[in-house]
Design an enzyme around this catalytic site. Structure first.
Site, PDB file in Angstrom:
ATOM      1  N   ARG A 172      -6.894   4.145   0.820  1.00  0.00           N
ATOM      2  CA  ARG A 172      -6.844   5.302   1.165  1.00  0.00           C
ATOM      3  C   ARG A 172      -6.185   6.652   1.087  1.00  0.00           C
ATOM      4  O   ARG A 172      -5.738   6.256   2.431  1.00  0.00           O
ATOM      5  CB  ARG A 172      -8.405   4.987   1.089  1.00  0.00           C
ATOM      6  N   LYS A 196     -13.122   1.967   5.544  1.00  0.00           N
ATOM      7  CA  LYS A 196     -14.993   2.747   5.175  1.00  0.00           C
ATOM      8  C   LYS A 196     -15.462   2.063   6.767  1.00  0.00           C
ATOM      9  O   LYS A 196     -15.169   0.618   7.470  1.00  0.00           O
ATOM     10  CB  LYS A 196     -15.098   2.709   4.057  1.00  0.00           C
ATOM     11  N   HIS A 266      -5.327   8.569  -5.283  1.00  0.00           N
ATOM     12  CA  HIS A 266      -6.643   6.790  -5.357  1.00  0.00           C
ATOM     13  C   HIS A 266      -5.693   6.267  -6.824  1.00  0.00           C
ATOM     14  O   HIS A 266      -5.868   4.952  -6.667  1.00  0.00           O
ATOM     15  CB  HIS A 266      -7.209   7.177  -5.832  1.00  0.00           C
ATOM     16  N   ARG A 269      -3.451   3.664  -5.144  1.00  0.00           N
ATOM     17  CA  ARG A 269      -4.082   2.461  -5.108  1.00  0.00           C
ATOM     18  C   ARG A 269      -4.596   1.827  -5.941  1.00  0.00           C
ATOM     19  O   ARG A 269      -4.228   0.296  -6.014  1.00  0.00           O
ATOM     20  CB  ARG A 269      -5.241   3.460  -4.455  1.00  0.00           C
ATOM     21  N   HIS A 292     -11.769  -3.948  -0.022  1.00  0.00           N
ATOM     22  CA  HIS A 292     -13.826  -4.092  -1.279  1.00  0.00           C
ATOM     23  C   HIS A 292     -14.596  -4.384  -0.042  1.00  0.00           C
ATOM     24  O   HIS A 292     -14.090  -5.636   0.026  1.00  0.00           O
ATOM     25  CB  HIS A 292     -13.362  -3.894  -2.304  1.00  0.00           C
ATOM     26  N   TYR A 301     -10.609  -4.277 -12.139  1.00  0.00           N
ATOM     27  CA  TYR A 301      -9.322  -3.919 -12.329  1.00  0.00           C
ATOM     28  C   TYR A 301      -8.733  -5.398 -13.100  1.00  0.00           C
ATOM     29  O   TYR A 301      -8.322  -5.251 -14.274  1.00  0.00           O
ATOM     30  CB  TYR A 301      -8.644  -4.302 -10.927  1.00  0.00           C
TER      31      TYR A 301
END
Length: 323
Positions: A172, A196, A266, A269, A292, A301
């Protein structure tokens, strides 16, 4: 711009004050859950909107209290969001409020989350923007030529290393700008990053990105004698690059390469994940590299991949729908 205080400036919020509860919640997500400054800022904006709505509904001579968040008040608030905000902003605002009320339930300020029965608006499934492999190679090759041109400024090498690192690791943009020089292990070909919730993960980095980083750091060390010595990516004053700076650099470099489609960091990414999937990488590995928490986030995806396959089929197969 200076943030307005959450509590009324005239006096300290009383026990049970909603302003104090919001301040406590923001401290909790910042320090205990380790959320990024950008996320905390978004939470603050959403909760200030909630407090402003509640102030209009309660007596004006007193502070908003936690017990004022009744089902009736929140029903009106949800309706106001529906009238004023796009669906994505509605969903984010409701998610923030749910987290806030769960926090109040956990510490005993409320018996139940008053938004427990309220559903978020259904959002359309969107295919993320990305570059195909040919355009990505063209883009990075152009950056490499710029960096290696005689007399090129050190920022050309930085921009090449910046984009190679984004595409090579799938980080990110917020993770990228927080990297320090010691975050990269060039011997083992690994990058250590905080994602995150301050969760650490280690991702591979390719040889081309490492080559770009070596050239950039050598050029930077010769030229930039000030600023943040630990930061991996810096601006012309030696300070750490920001998310906004990376977006601006990407836009300018894309246009210089003749690629005019709008693409955010992004998008690199997304390109990373899509190209890995197209080349046979399994979803679990991609999930691990992207950081994730849920495989369902990574599975979007597969739709991009299937869309690509269908496009190739339609163009090439003699009995396809287009033929």
């Amino acid at each position: 711009m200076t943030q307005a205080p959450l509590s009324p400036p005239s006096n300290r919020p009383s026990e049970g004050s909603a302003h104090r509860a919001v301040a406590d919640f923001l401290d909790h997500v910042r320090h205990e859950r380790g959320l990024s400054r950008e996320t905390v800022r978004a939470y603050r904006t959403d909760l200030e909107r909630l407090l402003a709505f509640a102030r209009d509904k309660v007596q004006r001579d007193r502070d908003v209290r936690v017990e004022d968040f009744t089902d009736e008040l929140l029903h009106g608030y949800v309706m106001s969001l529906h009238q004023r905000l796009a669906k994505t902003s509605q969903a984010r605002a409701l998610s923030t409020c749910r987290s806030f009320f769960n926090f109040l339930v956990d510490r005993g300020d409320l018996p139940l989350n008053p938004l427990r029965a309220v559903s978020s608006p259904k959002l359309p499934s969107t295919v993320p923007g990305f570059l195909n492999v040919d355009d990505m190679v063209r883009f990075l090759d152009q950056l490499e030529r710029n960096a290696k041109a005689p007399g090129a400024p050190w920022t050309h090498a930085r921009d090449w290393a910046l984009m190679e690192t984004l595409y090579s690791t799938g980080l990110r943009v917020g993770e990228l700008v927080r990297l320090d020089r010691h975050s990269v292990d060039p011997v083992r070909g690994l990058v250590r990053t905080l994602g995150k919730g301050s969760k650490e993960r280690v991702v591979p980095i390719g040889s081309k990105a490492l080559e770009a980083l070596r050239r950039y750091l050598t050029s930077r060390d010769r030229t930039v004698r000030r600023g943040d010595a630990q930061a991996l990516f810096v601006n012309t004053r030696g300070g750490r690059l920001t998310d906004r700076s990376v977006r601006r650099i990407l836009k300018a470099r894309l246009q210089q390469a003749g690629l005019w489609q709008p693409l955010s960091p992004h998008g690199l990414r997304h390109s990373f994940a899509t190209h890995l999937l197209s080349s046979g990488a399994d979803l679990r590995s991609i999930q691990e590299m992207l950081g994730h928490a849920s495989l369902s986030t990574t599975q979007r995806y597969t739709k991009v991949h299937l869309d690509q396959l269908m496009s190739v089929y339609d163009e090439a197969h003699p009995r396809s729908r287009k033929r």
